[in-house]
Design a protein around this motif. Structure first.
Motif, PDB file in Angstrom:
ATOM      1  N   ALA A   1       0.840  -1.194   0.000  1.00  0.00           N
ATOM      2  CA  ALA A   1       0.000   0.000   0.000  1.00  0.00           C
ATOM      3  C   ALA A   1       0.877   1.247   0.000  1.00  0.00           C
ATOM      4  N   ALA A   2       1.873   1.272   0.869  1.00  0.00           N
ATOM      5  CA  ALA A   2       2.792   2.423   0.935  1.00  0.00           C
ATOM      6  C   ALA A   2       3.552   2.578  -0.375  1.00  0.00           C
ATOM      7  N   ASP A   3       3.963   1.474  -0.970  1.00  0.00           N
ATOM      8  CA  ASP A   3       4.695   1.536  -2.237  1.00  0.00           C
ATOM      9  C   ASP A   3       3.824   2.104  -3.366  1.00  0.00           C
ATOM     10  N   ALA A   4       2.542   1.736  -3.390  1.00  0.00           N
ATOM     11  CA  ALA A   4       1.635   2.271  -4.410  1.00  0.00           C
ATOM     12  C   ALA A   4       1.486   3.780  -4.248  1.00  0.00           C
ATOM     13  N   LEU A   5       1.378   4.227  -3.006  1.00  0.00           N
ATOM     14  CA  LEU A   5       1.278   5.670  -2.754  1.00  0.00           C
ATOM     15  C   LEU A   5       2.573   6.373  -3.129  1.00  0.00           C
ATOM     16  N   ALA A   6       3.707   5.736  -2.839  1.00  0.00           N
ATOM     17  CA  ALA A   6       5.005   6.320  -3.198  1.00  0.00           C
ATOM     18  C   ALA A   6       5.115   6.480  -4.717  1.00  0.00           C
ATOM     19  N   LEU A   7       4.634   5.508  -5.464  1.00  0.00           N
ATOM     20  CA  LEU A   7       4.636   5.598  -6.927  1.00  0.00           C
ATOM     21  C   LEU A   7       3.796   6.780  -7.400  1.00  0.00           C
ATOM     22  N   ALA A   8       2.617   6.947  -6.815  1.00  0.00           N
ATOM     23  CA  ALA A   8       1.746   8.043  -7.212  1.00  0.00           C
ATOM     24  C   ALA A   8       2.387   9.395  -6.875  1.00  0.00           C
ATOM     25  N   ILE A   9       2.971   9.512  -5.685  1.00  0.00           N
ATOM     26  CA  ILE A   9       3.649  10.752  -5.287  1.00  0.00           C
ATOM     27  C   ILE A   9       4.816  11.034  -6.238  1.00  0.00           C
ATOM     28  N   CYS A  10       5.607  10.008  -6.519  1.00  0.00           N
ATOM     29  CA  CYS A  10       6.744  10.138  -7.432  1.00  0.00           C
ATOM     30  C   CYS A  10       6.273  10.699  -8.770  1.00  0.00           C
ATOM     31  N   HIS A  11       5.177  10.180  -9.284  1.00  0.00           N
ATOM     32  CA  HIS A  11       4.713  10.635 -10.592  1.00  0.00           C
ATOM     33  C   HIS A  11       4.165  12.069 -10.541  1.00  0.00           C
TER      34      HIS A  11
END
Length: 185
Positions: free
Chosen positions: A142-152
């Motif tokens: 879950a945290a990794d998915a959010l990190a991907l969205a923030i990164c983008h």
């Protein structure tokens, strides 16, 4: 900009939606982990991943999708399942007509923590801080998915603005040349 991030996995697929602008704090809209039964048929599991991503796309209407790029691991079985789930995420987003970008794990880690070698605990801690959450997103998918969205939001939004500025400059140059030579459309 509203972005759906996908941390692909066959057993656990993280999906997170954030909204924000480059250089500004993002806001959490949604996070979940799509889970599939490891004993279920592969096609059924992939369909469940697609259905979960489709539901998030429909409910949250992101403008773009960011998916973690599959990288080689020691466990070939794990990387194959991750690659299959990644392909489903890419296909599902493309079917929805959304632009999709992939990022390596080190690109995502660097974007949210400042270090491309950060561990999962550091990524989770920074996602929690960046989104001003009271409780850390769990599990790590879950945290990794959010990190991907923030990164983008941060990287992709900036890249999109640069590309738009370059295109505008090219258009202006073309118009100026046409005006100088008397060519009209």
């Amino acid at each position: 900009m509203r972005v759906l991030g996908v941390d692909p996995g066959l057993t656990r697929c993280g999906v997170g939606v954030v909204e924000g602008l480059p250089g500004r704090p993002c806001r959490l809209l949604h996070v979940e982990v799509i889970r599939t039964d490891p004993d279920a048929d592969l096609a059924t599991r992939l369909l469940a991943v697609s259905d979960g991503i489709t539901a998030a796309l429909t409910a949250w209407r992101p403008e773009q999708v960011a998916v973690e790029r599959v990288f080689s691991q020691n466990n070939v079985g794990t990387v194959i399942g991750t690659a299959q789930a990644s392909g489903v995420a890419l296909l599902t987003a493309a079917r929805a007509g959304l632009p999709v970008v992939t990022y390596t794990p080190s690109e995502v880690k660097a974007a949210v923590t400042g270090s491309g070698t950060a561990d999962k605990a550091q990524v989770t801690a920074m996602v929690t801080k960046l989104l001003q959450l009271k409780v850390a997103p769990r599990p790590a998918d879950a945290a990794d998915a959010l990190a991907l969205a923030i990164c983008h939001v941060w990287k992709g939004g900036t890249q999109a603005r640069i590309a738009a500025a370059i295109q505008a400059a090219k258009t202006a140059q073309t118009a100026a040349r046409q005006a100088q030579t008397g060519v009209r459309r």
